[in-house]
Design a protein around this motif. Structure first.
Motif, PDB file in Angstrom:
ATOM      1  N   ARG A 149       7.708  -1.495   0.372  1.00  9.28           N
ATOM      2  CA  ARG A 149       6.428  -0.782   0.486  1.00  9.28           C
ATOM      3  C   ARG A 149       5.288  -1.656  -0.041  1.00  9.28           C
ATOM      4  O   ARG A 149       4.232  -1.786   0.590  1.00  9.28           O
ATOM      5  N   LYS A 150       5.507  -2.242  -1.197  1.00 13.44           N
ATOM      6  CA  LYS A 150       4.465  -3.081  -1.797  1.00 13.44           C
ATOM      7  C   LYS A 150       4.179  -4.299  -0.917  1.00 13.44           C
ATOM      8  O   LYS A 150       3.014  -4.679  -0.714  1.00 13.44           O
ATOM      9  N   ALA A 151       5.235  -4.911  -0.380  1.00 11.85           N
ATOM     10  CA  ALA A 151       5.052  -6.095   0.465  1.00 11.85           C
ATOM     11  C   ALA A 151       4.245  -5.751   1.713  1.00 11.85           C
ATOM     12  O   ALA A 151       3.332  -6.493   2.099  1.00 11.85           O
ATOM     13  N   ALA A 152       4.574  -4.625   2.351  1.00 10.36           N
ATOM     14  CA  ALA A 152       3.863  -4.213   3.562  1.00 10.36           C
ATOM     15  C   ALA A 152       2.414  -3.867   3.250  1.00 10.36           C
ATOM     16  O   ALA A 152       1.485  -4.320   3.942  1.00 10.36           O
ATOM     17  N   ALA A 153       2.210  -3.057   2.211  1.00  8.42           N
ATOM     18  CA  ALA A 153       0.854  -2.631   1.858  1.00  8.42           C
ATOM     19  C   ALA A 153      -0.008  -3.820   1.448  1.00  8.42           C
ATOM     20  O   ALA A 153      -1.185  -3.916   1.831  1.00  8.42           O
ATOM     21  N   ASP A 154       0.566  -4.745   0.679  1.00  3.17           N
ATOM     22  CA  ASP A 154      -0.193  -5.915   0.237  1.00  3.17           C
ATOM     23  C   ASP A 154      -0.568  -6.804   1.423  1.00  3.17           C
ATOM     24  O   ASP A 154      -1.682  -7.352   1.467  1.00  3.17           O
ATOM     25  N   TYR A 155       0.369  -6.953   2.382  1.00  2.00           N
ATOM     26  CA  TYR A 155       0.062  -7.804   3.534  1.00  2.00           C
ATOM     27  C   TYR A 155      -1.045  -7.173   4.385  1.00  2.00           C
ATOM     28  O   TYR A 155      -1.979  -7.857   4.813  1.00  2.00           O
ATOM     29  N   ILE A 156      -0.921  -5.873   4.645  1.00  2.00           N
ATOM     30  CA  ILE A 156      -1.966  -5.181   5.413  1.00  2.00           C
ATOM     31  C   ILE A 156      -3.309  -5.297   4.704  1.00  2.00           C
ATOM     32  O   ILE A 156      -4.337  -5.581   5.322  1.00  2.00           O
ATOM     33  N   HIS A 157      -3.294  -5.095   3.380  1.00  2.00           N
ATOM     34  CA  HIS A 157      -4.531  -5.129   2.598  1.00  2.00           C
ATOM     35  C   HIS A 157      -5.191  -6.499   2.664  1.00  2.00           C
ATOM     36  O   HIS A 157      -6.433  -6.609   2.672  1.00  2.00           O
ATOM     37  N   LEU A 167      -5.097   1.240  12.999  1.00  2.00           N
ATOM     38  CA  LEU A 167      -4.806   2.284  12.023  1.00  2.00           C
ATOM     39  C   LEU A 167      -5.671   3.510  12.299  1.00  2.00           C
ATOM     40  O   LEU A 167      -6.828   3.383  12.698  1.00  2.00           O
ATOM     41  N   PRO A 168      -5.131   4.721  12.078  1.00  2.00           N
ATOM     42  CA  PRO A 168      -5.885   5.956  12.354  1.00  2.00           C
ATOM     43  C   PRO A 168      -7.011   6.157  11.356  1.00  2.00           C
ATOM     44  O   PRO A 168      -6.795   6.120  10.148  1.00  2.00           O
ATOM     45  N   SER A 169      -8.214   6.368  11.861  1.00  2.00           N
ATOM     46  CA  SER A 169      -9.355   6.600  10.976  1.00  2.00           C
ATOM     47  C   SER A 169      -9.577   8.088  10.758  1.00  2.00           C
ATOM     48  O   SER A 169      -9.136   8.914  11.557  1.00  2.00           O
ATOM     49  N   ASP A 170     -10.263   8.429   9.671  1.00  2.00           N
ATOM     50  CA  ASP A 170     -10.578   9.828   9.381  1.00  2.00           C
ATOM     51  C   ASP A 170     -11.736  10.332  10.232  1.00  2.00           C
ATOM     52  O   ASP A 170     -11.973  11.527  10.338  1.00  2.00           O
ATOM     53  N   HIS A 171     -12.482   9.399  10.810  1.00  2.00           N
ATOM     54  CA  HIS A 171     -13.643   9.750  11.619  1.00  2.00           C
ATOM     55  C   HIS A 171     -13.518   9.054  12.966  1.00  2.00           C
ATOM     56  O   HIS A 171     -12.558   8.349  13.223  1.00  2.00           O
ATOM     57  N   GLY A 182     -14.270   5.017  16.691  1.00  2.00           N
ATOM     58  CA  GLY A 182     -14.597   4.658  15.319  1.00  2.00           C
ATOM     59  C   GLY A 182     -13.422   4.000  14.645  1.00  2.00           C
ATOM     60  O   GLY A 182     -12.269   4.262  14.992  1.00  2.00           O
ATOM     61  N   LEU A 183     -13.687   3.126  13.694  1.00  2.00           N
ATOM     62  CA  LEU A 183     -12.649   2.449  12.947  1.00  2.00           C
ATOM     63  C   LEU A 183     -12.710   2.893  11.495  1.00  2.00           C
ATOM     64  O   LEU A 183     -13.691   3.452  11.032  1.00  2.00           O
ATOM     65  N   MET A 184     -11.632   2.631  10.779  1.00  2.00           N
ATOM     66  CA  MET A 184     -11.611   2.905   9.352  1.00  2.00           C
ATOM     67  C   MET A 184     -12.740   2.159   8.661  1.00  2.00           C
ATOM     68  O   MET A 184     -13.009   0.999   8.969  1.00  2.00           O
ATOM     69  N   ASN A 185     -13.371   2.818   7.698  1.00  2.00           N
ATOM     70  CA  ASN A 185     -14.283   2.064   6.839  1.00  2.00           C
ATOM     71  C   ASN A 185     -13.471   1.492   5.679  1.00  2.00           C
ATOM     72  O   ASN A 185     -12.268   1.719   5.559  1.00  2.00           O
ATOM     73  N   ARG A 186     -14.136   0.745   4.817  1.00  2.00           N
ATOM     74  CA  ARG A 186     -13.416   0.041   3.753  1.00  2.00           C
ATOM     75  C   ARG A 186     -12.719   1.013   2.806  1.00  2.00           C
ATOM     76  O   ARG A 186     -11.568   0.775   2.383  1.00  2.00           O
ATOM     77  N   ASP A 187     -13.386   2.119   2.453  1.00  2.00           N
ATOM     78  CA  ASP A 187     -12.786   3.083   1.536  1.00  2.00           C
ATOM     79  C   ASP A 187     -11.528   3.705   2.142  1.00  2.00           C
ATOM     80  O   ASP A 187     -10.510   3.884   1.453  1.00  2.00           O
ATOM     81  N   GLN A 188     -11.598   4.058   3.425  1.00  2.00           N
ATOM     82  CA  GLN A 188     -10.432   4.629   4.102  1.00  2.00           C
ATOM     83  C   GLN A 188      -9.282   3.623   4.142  1.00  2.00           C
ATOM     84  O   GLN A 188      -8.115   3.988   3.943  1.00  2.00           O
ATOM     85  N   PHE A 189      -9.613   2.370   4.398  1.00  2.00           N
ATOM     86  CA  PHE A 189      -8.591   1.323   4.446  1.00  2.00           C
ATOM     87  C   PHE A 189      -7.937   1.143   3.080  1.00  2.00           C
ATOM     88  O   PHE A 189      -6.703   1.003   2.984  1.00  2.00           O
ATOM     89  N   GLU A 190      -8.729   1.165   2.034  1.00  2.00           N
ATOM     90  CA  GLU A 190      -8.181   1.045   0.678  1.00  2.00           C
ATOM     91  C   GLU A 190      -7.228   2.207   0.387  1.00  2.00           C
ATOM     92  O   GLU A 190      -6.150   2.020  -0.187  1.00  2.00           O
ATOM     93  N   TYR A 192      -5.612   4.019   2.601  1.00  2.00           N
ATOM     94  CA  TYR A 192      -4.417   3.874   3.438  1.00  2.00           C
ATOM     95  C   TYR A 192      -3.408   2.944   2.770  1.00  2.00           C
ATOM     96  O   TYR A 192      -2.212   3.266   2.666  1.00  2.00           O
ATOM     97  N   CYS A 193      -3.866   1.787   2.320  1.00  2.00           N
ATOM     98  CA  CYS A 193      -2.972   0.814   1.697  1.00  2.00           C
ATOM     99  C   CYS A 193      -2.350   1.363   0.414  1.00  2.00           C
ATOM    100  O   CYS A 193      -1.151   1.186   0.163  1.00  2.00           O
ATOM    101  N   ALA A 194      -3.167   2.037  -0.394  1.00  2.00           N
ATOM    102  CA  ALA A 194      -2.654   2.607  -1.645  1.00  2.00           C
ATOM    103  C   ALA A 194      -1.630   3.707  -1.363  1.00  2.00           C
ATOM    104  O   ALA A 194      -0.590   3.789  -2.036  1.00  2.00           O
ATOM    105  N   THR A 195      -1.908   4.542  -0.367  1.00  2.00           N
ATOM    106  CA  THR A 195      -0.975   5.609  -0.012  1.00  2.00           C
ATOM    107  C   THR A 195       0.332   5.040   0.507  1.00  2.00           C
ATOM    108  O   THR A 195       1.419   5.511   0.149  1.00  2.00           O
ATOM    109  N   MET A 196       0.238   4.010   1.345  1.00  2.00           N
ATOM    110  CA  MET A 196       1.452   3.395   1.883  1.00  2.00           C
ATOM    111  C   MET A 196       2.269   2.738   0.776  1.00  2.00           C
ATOM    112  O   MET A 196       3.502   2.747   0.803  1.00  2.00           O
ATOM    113  N   ARG A 197       1.590   2.193  -0.233  1.00  2.00           N
ATOM    114  CA  ARG A 197       2.292   1.512  -1.324  1.00  2.00           C
ATOM    115  C   ARG A 197       2.912   2.491  -2.317  1.00  2.00           C
ATOM    116  O   ARG A 197       4.030   2.275  -2.797  1.00  2.00           O
TER     117      ARG A 197
END
Length: 280
Positions: A149-157, A167-171, A182-190, A192-197
């Motif tokens: 999980r950490k390896a995947a999340a860190d690589y995506i990040h 990746l699915p955006s909230d908006h 619309g694409l993920m903004n930076r906060d959404q991306f952060e 996503y990575c934290a949730t995946m990790r």
């Protein structure tokens, strides 16, 4: 890497996204009668076939993947709450058996056997960890879902430009009832990575790609249907044929368990592994 986005087949699109959102909300109702009514409507819409069509599309944009996940979730919930239907039960059992037979046939051709992974939100990462330990890419003591999980999340990040478009955006286009891209903004991306990790959220194609890149190893995913094997190659075919002794093999099951999606590890078919599977 991931396939470039193209629109899904026209016949796989929902006619009314708002209706889908309403039906999913009703399936979460505390009123059993409301759940059953919503499940009946979804079954009449043949939502399971819609999900299959969306998932089998050769190239999908982020909105199509969002729709596929929603349709698969709706199909699973509809099966749970719909009144017992012997014919439907028989069909689901038949489809699950067909998928199992297709995966087994491919495994036999590759000299592989299924090593069962606990069916939970960590299954993808646990399956890959098991494979990485078999290949001596990581020590057995580190072969855990948390490591992967950490390896995947860190690589995506660390590669946002490679993953954000997929990746699915909230908006925007991924939001319920959205009409604009619309694409993920930076906060959404952060997030996503934290949730995946840090949580037990299911991993999917983006995480398979990330793991292949992070560990620099091809990941071959055996599944029912076409193609029987989906190849994720970190070199994108540029370095020639992969070393057959250094490939991660996992299986992807849509119908093995109640909620559909599950990953198992595929180990070489040896006498030792065969005996281990008997006594698990």
């Amino acid at each position: 890497m991931l396939s470039p986005p193209t629109p899904p087949p026209a016949d796989a699109n929902m006619d009314d996204d708002e209706l889908m959102d309403d039906l999913l909300a009703q399936l979460d109702s505390k009123d059993d009668s409301v759940k059953h009514e919503s499940a009946a409507v979804l079954n009449e819409m043949q939502i399971d076939k819609v999900a299959d069509q969306l998932e089998s599309a050769p190239k999908k944009d982020s909105k199509a993947r969002y729709k596929a996940r929603q349709a698969r979730k709706a199909a699973a919930l509809a099966e749970t709450y719909a009144p017992t239907d012997a014919e439907a039960d028989a069909r689901l059992e038949r489809e699950a058996k067909e998928e199992e037979e297709q995966i087994k046939t491919t495994c036999d051709e590759l000299g592989l056997m299924i090593h069962e992974i606990t069916p939970d939100g960590h299954c993808l990462f646990s399956a890959v960890a098991d494979q990485l330990a078999l290949l001596n890419i990581i020590p057995s003591s580190q072969a855990t879902y948390a490591t992967c999980r950490k390896a995947a999340a860190d690589y995506i990040h660390s590669h946002p430009d490679d993953f954000i478009p997929f990746l699915p955006s909230d908006h925007g286009e991924d939001a319920a009832g959205a009409t604009e891209a619309g694409l993920m903004n930076r906060d959404q991306f952060e997030r996503y990575c934290a949730t995946m990790r840090d949580t037990a959220i299911w991993g999917g194609e983006p995480e398979v790609v990330a793991l292949s890149q992070a560990y620099n190893v091809p990941i071959h995913v055996v599944q029912g249907g076409k193609p029987p094997v989906v190849v994720h190659d970190p070199a994108n075919g540029q370095s020639g044929a992969s070393d057959p002794k250094r490939i991660v093999y996992i299986s992807y099951h849509r119908r093995l368990y109640g909620l559909g999606e599950h990953y198992n590890s595929l180990r070489p078919k040896t006498l030792v592994n065969s005996l281990k599977s008997v006594f698990q």
